[in-house]
Design a protein around this motif. Structure first.
Motif, mmCIF file in Angstrom:
data_model
loop_
_atom_site.group_PDB
_atom_site.id
_atom_site.type_symbol
_atom_site.label_atom_id
_atom_site.label_comp_id
_atom_site.label_asym_id
_atom_site.label_seq_id
_atom_site.Cartn_x
_atom_site.Cartn_y
_atom_site.Cartn_z
ATOM 1 N N ASP A 1 0.827 -1.207 0.000
ATOM 2 C CA ASP A 1 0.000 0.000 0.000
ATOM 3 C C ASP A 1 0.866 1.264 0.000
ATOM 4 O O ASP A 1 0.582 2.216 -0.718
ATOM 5 C CB ASP A 1 -0.932 -0.026 1.212
ATOM 6 N N VAL A 2 1.941 1.262 0.777
ATOM 7 C CA VAL A 2 2.857 2.411 0.826
ATOM 8 C C VAL A 2 3.470 2.643 -0.557
ATOM 9 O O VAL A 2 3.523 3.784 -1.047
ATOM 10 C CB VAL A 2 3.967 2.177 1.881
ATOM 11 N N GLU A 3 3.931 1.574 -1.193
ATOM 12 C CA GLU A 3 4.551 1.712 -2.516
ATOM 13 C C GLU A 3 3.531 2.142 -3.567
ATOM 14 O O GLU A 3 3.843 2.921 -4.466
ATOM 15 C CB GLU A 3 5.243 0.414 -2.928
ATOM 16 N N LEU A 4 2.305 1.641 -3.460
ATOM 17 C CA LEU A 4 1.264 2.053 -4.407
ATOM 18 C C LEU A 4 0.938 3.536 -4.233
ATOM 19 O O LEU A 4 0.718 4.239 -5.222
ATOM 20 C CB LEU A 4 0.005 1.193 -4.239
ATOM 21 N N HIS A 5 0.917 4.002 -2.996
ATOM 22 C CA HIS A 5 0.679 5.439 -2.771
ATOM 23 C C HIS A 5 1.814 6.273 -3.356
ATOM 24 O O HIS A 5 1.575 7.335 -3.937
ATOM 25 C CB HIS A 5 0.504 5.744 -1.281
ATOM 26 N N ARG A 6 3.039 5.797 -3.224
ATOM 27 C CA ARG A 6 4.172 6.502 -3.836
ATOM 28 C C ARG A 6 3.985 6.563 -5.346
ATOM 29 O O ARG A 6 4.187 7.606 -5.967
ATOM 30 C CB ARG A 6 5.477 5.795 -3.486
ATOM 31 N N ARG A 7 3.574 5.452 -5.926
ATOM 32 C CA ARG A 7 3.319 5.411 -7.367
ATOM 33 C C ARG A 7 2.220 6.398 -7.735
ATOM 34 O O ARG A 7 2.341 7.147 -8.705
ATOM 35 C CB ARG A 7 2.913 3.987 -7.759
ATOM 36 N N HIS A 8 1.156 6.411 -6.962
ATOM 37 C CA HIS A 8 0.031 7.304 -7.248
ATOM 38 C C HIS A 8 0.434 8.771 -7.109
ATOM 39 O O HIS A 8 -0.104 9.626 -7.817
ATOM 40 C CB HIS A 8 -1.152 6.990 -6.337
ATOM 41 N N ASP A 9 1.369 9.060 -6.209
ATOM 42 C CA ASP A 9 1.845 10.435 -6.051
ATOM 43 C C ASP A 9 2.743 10.867 -7.211
ATOM 44 O O ASP A 9 2.789 12.044 -7.567
ATOM 45 C CB ASP A 9 2.604 10.588 -4.730
ATOM 46 N N LEU A 10 3.475 9.939 -7.799
ATOM 47 C CA LEU A 10 4.362 10.271 -8.916
ATOM 48 C C LEU A 10 3.597 10.513 -10.219
ATOM 49 O O LEU A 10 4.017 11.316 -11.056
ATOM 50 C CB LEU A 10 5.360 9.127 -9.161
ATOM 51 N N ILE A 11 2.489 9.849 -10.387
ATOM 52 C CA ILE A 11 1.766 9.892 -11.662
ATOM 53 C C ILE A 11 1.302 11.294 -12.040
ATOM 54 O O ILE A 11 1.485 11.693 -13.195
ATOM 55 C CB ILE A 11 0.618 8.861 -11.658
ATOM 56 N N PRO A 12 0.712 12.089 -11.146
ATOM 57 C CA PRO A 12 0.306 13.444 -11.573
ATOM 58 C C PRO A 12 1.485 14.278 -12.086
ATOM 59 O O PRO A 12 1.338 15.032 -13.049
ATOM 60 C CB PRO A 12 -0.293 14.062 -10.311
ATOM 61 N N ASN A 13 2.653 14.150 -11.468
ATOM 62 C CA ASN A 13 3.836 14.875 -11.932
ATOM 63 C C ASN A 13 4.234 14.427 -13.329
ATOM 64 O O ASN A 13 4.588 15.245 -14.183
ATOM 65 C CB ASN A 13 5.007 14.668 -10.966
ATOM 66 N N LEU A 14 4.162 13.131 -13.561
ATOM 67 C CA LEU A 14 4.497 12.595 -14.876
ATOM 68 C C LEU A 14 3.503 13.085 -15.927
ATOM 69 O O LEU A 14 3.895 13.520 -17.006
ATOM 70 C CB LEU A 14 4.506 11.064 -14.815
ATOM 71 N N VAL A 15 2.223 13.039 -15.592
ATOM 72 C CA VAL A 15 1.189 13.494 -16.529
ATOM 73 C C VAL A 15 1.388 14.970 -16.856
ATOM 74 O O VAL A 15 1.317 15.369 -18.027
ATOM 75 C CB VAL A 15 -0.224 13.236 -15.960
ATOM 76 N N GLU A 16 1.650 15.791 -15.860
ATOM 77 C CA GLU A 16 1.837 17.225 -16.094
ATOM 78 C C GLU A 16 3.059 17.484 -16.972
ATOM 79 O O GLU A 16 3.036 18.370 -17.818
ATOM 80 C CB GLU A 16 1.965 17.979 -14.766
ATOM 81 N N THR A 17 4.110 16.713 -16.787
ATOM 82 C CA THR A 17 5.307 16.877 -17.603
ATOM 83 C C THR A 17 5.012 16.542 -19.060
ATOM 84 O O THR A 17 5.392 17.285 -19.974
ATOM 85 C CB THR A 17 6.446 15.968 -17.077
ATOM 86 N N VAL A 18 4.305 15.439 -19.287
ATOM 87 C CA VAL A 18 3.982 15.045 -20.658
ATOM 88 C C VAL A 18 2.975 16.015 -21.264
ATOM 89 O O VAL A 18 3.059 16.342 -22.451
ATOM 90 C CB VAL A 18 3.459 13.588 -20.704
ATOM 91 N N LYS A 19 2.050 16.510 -20.459
ATOM 92 C CA LYS A 19 1.042 17.459 -20.951
ATOM 93 C C LYS A 19 1.684 18.684 -21.581
ATOM 94 O O LYS A 19 1.186 19.223 -22.562
ATOM 95 C CB LYS A 19 0.134 17.933 -19.806
ATOM 96 N N GLY A 20 2.769 19.131 -21.001
ATOM 97 C CA GLY A 20 3.441 20.311 -21.523
ATOM 98 C C GLY A 20 3.932 20.130 -22.947
ATOM 99 O O GLY A 20 4.052 21.094 -23.693
ATOM 100 N N TYR A 21 4.232 18.911 -23.332
ATOM 101 C CA TYR A 21 4.755 18.637 -24.666
ATOM 102 C C TYR A 21 3.684 18.127 -25.630
ATOM 103 O O TYR A 21 3.816 18.278 -26.831
ATOM 104 C CB TYR A 21 5.883 17.593 -24.583
ATOM 105 N N ALA A 22 2.666 17.468 -25.088
ATOM 106 C CA ALA A 22 1.678 16.809 -25.945
ATOM 107 C C ALA A 22 0.264 17.195 -25.514
ATOM 108 O O ALA A 22 -0.524 16.367 -25.110
ATOM 109 C CB ALA A 22 1.868 15.302 -25.874
ATOM 110 N N ALA A 23 -0.043 18.461 -25.617
ATOM 111 C CA ALA A 23 -1.325 18.969 -25.126
ATOM 112 C C ALA A 23 -2.525 18.369 -25.849
ATOM 113 O O ALA A 23 -3.604 18.282 -25.280
ATOM 114 C CB ALA A 23 -1.343 20.490 -25.249
ATOM 115 N N HIS A 24 -2.369 17.931 -27.088
ATOM 116 C CA HIS A 24 -3.509 17.421 -27.847
ATOM 117 C C HIS A 24 -3.851 15.968 -27.517
ATOM 118 O O HIS A 24 -4.805 15.427 -28.053
ATOM 119 C CB HIS A 24 -3.256 17.582 -29.353
ATOM 120 N N GLU A 25 -3.119 15.326 -26.636
ATOM 121 C CA GLU A 25 -3.371 13.931 -26.260
ATOM 122 C C GLU A 25 -4.269 13.856 -25.021
ATOM 123 O O GLU A 25 -4.038 13.069 -24.115
ATOM 124 C CB GLU A 25 -2.038 13.210 -25.988
ATOM 125 N N ARG A 26 -5.293 14.646 -24.979
ATOM 126 C CA ARG A 26 -6.163 14.799 -23.810
ATOM 127 C C ARG A 26 -6.770 13.472 -23.337
ATOM 128 O O ARG A 26 -6.868 13.212 -22.141
ATOM 129 C CB ARG A 26 -7.280 15.787 -24.152
#
Length: 185
Positions: A40-65
């Motif tokens: 559960d701790v590791e899954l929460h860490r994974r879940h916390d990393l995902i928004p940062n990853l999505v925001e980083t990719v969003k900056g480059y690929a805005a049309h992939e909504r």
């Protein structure tokens, strides 16, 4: 008199055996619960990393909504509380597939792949995935030990008396993981 002593000694031995079996089952149940909390701790860490990853990719690929929405929805479902190991595994499989599509989008943007921030997030996510896999192996080993004891005679007598039950394994349901790779020369 000797018969009474033998009966008392026999009762004490059986009582000590029962206490030992009960304590062993409690220990195994607690190990399974501890191992699940580590997952559960590791899954929460994974879940916390995902928004940062999505925001980083969003900056480059805005049309992939659609891909971003899918990852966000899968993360929200996987981060929900109160799931059994089987339900959590199913939700994590959906999230893993959505992340795979996100990384496929990232492959189309060389500048994004070269971004230090993206590389760092990808490395952290990979390390977290490795820790989740190790935690899953530890959890499943403890589940196996508990289930074996709960089902084996004579410990199953004590397990039945005190309502110890089998624990669920945390399994991968992704057919691609279970499929043998196609090797061609």
């Amino acid at each position: 008199m000797i018969f009474a002593v033998i009966v008392v000694v026999l009762i004490v031995v059986v009582g000590l055996w029962a206490v030992s079996q009960y304590n062993g089952l409690v220990k195994l149940r607690n190990l399974v619960q501890e191992a699940w909390r580590q997952i559960d701790v590791e899954l929460h860490r994974r879940h916390d990393l995902i928004p940062n990853l999505v925001e980083t990719v969003k900056g480059y690929a805005a049309h992939e909504r659609g891909v971003f929405d899918e990852v966000t929805q899968a993360r929200a479902a996987a981060a929900g509380a109160g799931s059994s190991p089987a339900e959590q595994a199913q939700q994590e499989n959906v999230l893993t597939q959505a992340l795979g599509r996100l990384f496929a989008v990232a492959e189309n943007y060389p500048v994004l792949r070269a971004s230090e921030n993206f590389q760092q997030l990808q490395a952290e996510l990979t390390a977290t995935e490795d820790r989740i896999a190790a935690s899953r192996r530890y959890y499943n080993a403890n589940v196996r030990t508990l289930n074996t004891k709960v089902e084996s005679f004579p410990a199953n007598v004590i397990a039945g008396m005190f309502h110890f039950e089998r624990a669920e394994y945390f399994e991968v349901a992704d057919p691609q993981v279970r499929q043998a790779p196609d090797v061609q020369f």
